[in-house]
Design an enzyme around this catalytic site. Sequence first.
Site, PDB file in Angstrom:
ATOM      1  N   THR A  69       1.047  -1.108  -0.442  1.00 36.41           N
ATOM      2  CA  THR A  69       0.007   0.345   0.160  1.00 36.41           C
ATOM      3  C   THR A  69       0.772   1.237   0.058  1.00 36.41           C
ATOM      4  O   THR A  69       2.105   0.805   0.509  1.00 36.41           O
ATOM      5  CB  THR A  69      -0.602  -0.107   1.459  1.00 36.41           C
ATOM      6  OG1 THR A  69      -1.613  -1.277   1.338  1.00 36.41           O
ATOM      7  CG2 THR A  69      -1.596   1.541   1.155  1.00 36.41           C
TER       8      THR A  69
ATOM      9  N   ARG B 283     -13.113  -9.030  -1.634  1.00 34.75           N
ATOM     10  CA  ARG B 283     -11.268  -8.442   0.020  1.00 34.75           C
ATOM     11  C   ARG B 283     -11.191  -7.454   0.396  1.00 34.75           C
ATOM     12  O   ARG B 283     -10.809  -6.586  -0.432  1.00 34.75           O
ATOM     13  CB  ARG B 283     -11.036  -9.592   0.343  1.00 34.75           C
ATOM     14  CG  ARG B 283      -9.625  -9.276   1.824  1.00 34.75           C
ATOM     15  CD  ARG B 283      -8.151  -8.569   1.748  1.00 34.75           C
ATOM     16  NE  ARG B 283      -7.468  -8.355   2.296  1.00 34.75           N
ATOM     17  CZ  ARG B 283      -6.554  -7.860   2.536  1.00 34.75           C
ATOM     18  NH1 ARG B 283      -6.244  -6.098   1.563  1.00 34.75           N
ATOM     19  NH2 ARG B 283      -5.798  -7.496   3.145  1.00 34.75           N
ATOM     20  N   VAL B 284     -11.442  -6.969   1.777  1.00 30.04           N
ATOM     21  CA  VAL B 284     -11.106  -5.203   1.756  1.00 30.04           C
ATOM     22  C   VAL B 284     -10.218  -5.391   2.972  1.00 30.04           C
ATOM     23  O   VAL B 284     -10.763  -5.901   3.919  1.00 30.04           O
ATOM     24  CB  VAL B 284     -12.564  -4.401   1.848  1.00 30.04           C
ATOM     25  CG1 VAL B 284     -12.446  -3.291   2.006  1.00 30.04           C
ATOM     26  CG2 VAL B 284     -13.219  -4.615   1.415  1.00 30.04           C
ATOM     27  N   GLY B 285      -8.967  -4.866   2.549  1.00 26.93           N
ATOM     28  CA  GLY B 285      -8.331  -4.275   4.014  1.00 26.93           C
ATOM     29  C   GLY B 285      -8.386  -3.199   4.952  1.00 26.93           C
ATOM     30  O   GLY B 285      -9.394  -2.397   4.649  1.00 26.93           O
TER      31      GLY B 285
ATOM     32  N   GLY C 157       0.224  -2.803   5.724  1.00 23.82           N
ATOM     33  CA  GLY C 157       0.983  -3.383   6.195  1.00 23.82           C
ATOM     34  C   GLY C 157       0.299  -4.778   6.206  1.00 23.82           C
ATOM     35  O   GLY C 157      -1.282  -4.580   5.523  1.00 23.82           O
ATOM     36  N   HIS C 158      -0.253  -6.113   7.062  1.00 23.42           N
ATOM     37  CA  HIS C 158      -1.661  -6.742   6.930  1.00 23.42           C
ATOM     38  C   HIS C 158      -2.745  -6.307   7.096  1.00 23.42           C
ATOM     39  O   HIS C 158      -3.152  -5.586   8.745  1.00 23.42           O
ATOM     40  CB  HIS C 158      -0.962  -7.869   7.901  1.00 23.42           C
ATOM     41  CG  HIS C 158      -1.972  -9.055   7.748  1.00 23.42           C
ATOM     42  ND1 HIS C 158      -2.975  -9.527   8.615  1.00 23.42           N
ATOM     43  CD2 HIS C 158      -2.304 -10.124   6.958  1.00 23.42           C
ATOM     44  CE1 HIS C 158      -3.044 -10.769   8.165  1.00 23.42           C
ATOM     45  NE2 HIS C 158      -2.775 -11.257   7.181  1.00 23.42           N
ATOM     46  N   GLY C 159      -3.469  -5.905   6.659  1.00 21.08           N
ATOM     47  CA  GLY C 159      -4.344  -5.409   6.481  1.00 21.08           C
ATOM     48  C   GLY C 159      -6.023  -5.301   7.824  1.00 21.08           C
ATOM     49  O   GLY C 159      -6.150  -4.954   8.666  1.00 21.08           O
TER      50      GLY C 159
HETATM   51  N1  ASP Z   1      -2.713  -2.630   3.834  1.00 22.02           N
HETATM   52  C1  ASP Z   1      -3.382  -3.399   2.553  1.00 22.02           C
HETATM   53  C2  ASP Z   1      -4.302  -4.587   2.800  1.00 22.02           C
HETATM   54  O1  ASP Z   1      -4.760  -5.267   3.647  1.00 22.02           O
HETATM   55  C3  ASP Z   1      -1.650  -4.597   2.142  1.00 22.02           C
HETATM   56  C4  ASP Z   1      -0.761  -3.802   2.302  1.00 22.02           C
HETATM   57  O2  ASP Z   1      -0.512  -2.585   2.901  1.00 22.02           O
HETATM   58  O3  ASP Z   1      -0.181  -3.802   0.822  1.00 22.02           O
HETATM   59  O4  ASP Z   1      -4.755  -4.001   1.528  1.00 22.02           O
END
Ligand code: ASP
Length: 287
Positions: free
Chosen positions: A153, A181-183, A205-207
């Site tokens: 992101t 899917r939505v982060g 990061g890990h959404g």
């Molecule tokens: N935060 C984003 C998501 O989970 C992923 C990313 O940071 O690349 O969609």
Amino acid sequence: MTAWKLIIHGGAKEIAPEEETDNRDGLAEAIEAGRKVLVDGGTAIDAVEASVRVLERLPVFNAGRGSDPTVRGEIEMCSAIMDGASLDIGGVIAIQEVCHPVSVARALLHEAPILLAGKGATRFAREIGAELCTLEELKTADPASEGGETHDTVGAVALDSHRDLAAATSTGGLAGQMSGRVGDSPMPGCGYYAENGVGAVALSGHGEGIARLRLASKIMHRLNGLTPDQAIADSVAEMMRVGGDGGGVAIDGTGRIGWAHNSPHFAVASVVEGDNGPAIWLRKQDR
Ligand code: ASP
């Protein structure tokens, strides 16, 4: 009048040695686009949009062109932008066919809805004459991001000379993610937030982990007392509870700038009024 500041990121991720130059060059181009806006007396909102548009155009970053496909081979992008003066928000979720999701989010900023999803978001983009890209143009050619999770992101936060803060995010999501899917990236209080006098933050990061912990909200709270570096570091450290890693950039209500991450790398650039040029880092060990 106050000194303007801008800090942007190209993702909390792992950067292979052969990708370092593209990351650095991309950050340099993107921070220059935002810097130009602020030097000319432009707004924080215009600056974060300008920087994120560059990051969306460059395939090395997972946003706009270069977005990671879903498990069905489609490109679904999320983006948001927030004005710290008015608390206006514009965001798009799982939008398709557009080259610059952040500019579609920007067009929604002063409309009644704060978020548009799926077909409605894509229809809105067409209605406002947003620049369109084909699926092939949007898909990444980067083999490093195929078949695995990447955190790429992009994001930006700025403080302009009128003391207004803004934040923006843009992402293609996770490689091979489920359709729909939505982060965290389009969700206020999760992947970003901006409020004048308090601060502005943008995360990567890990959404799922970031959203479950409402990390942007926690960072905003911690900016009342801690430095931006510490507020972000303490917050991403909480991700151990739920798994995954991340990083963020922030400016606090007094104009202090900072960043932190617990991912292997975090591509960051910042510039402050009066600096000779931007500072660019790919990991905290480089500081
Ligand atoms: N935060 C984003 C998501 O989970 C992923 C990313 O940071 O690349 O969609």
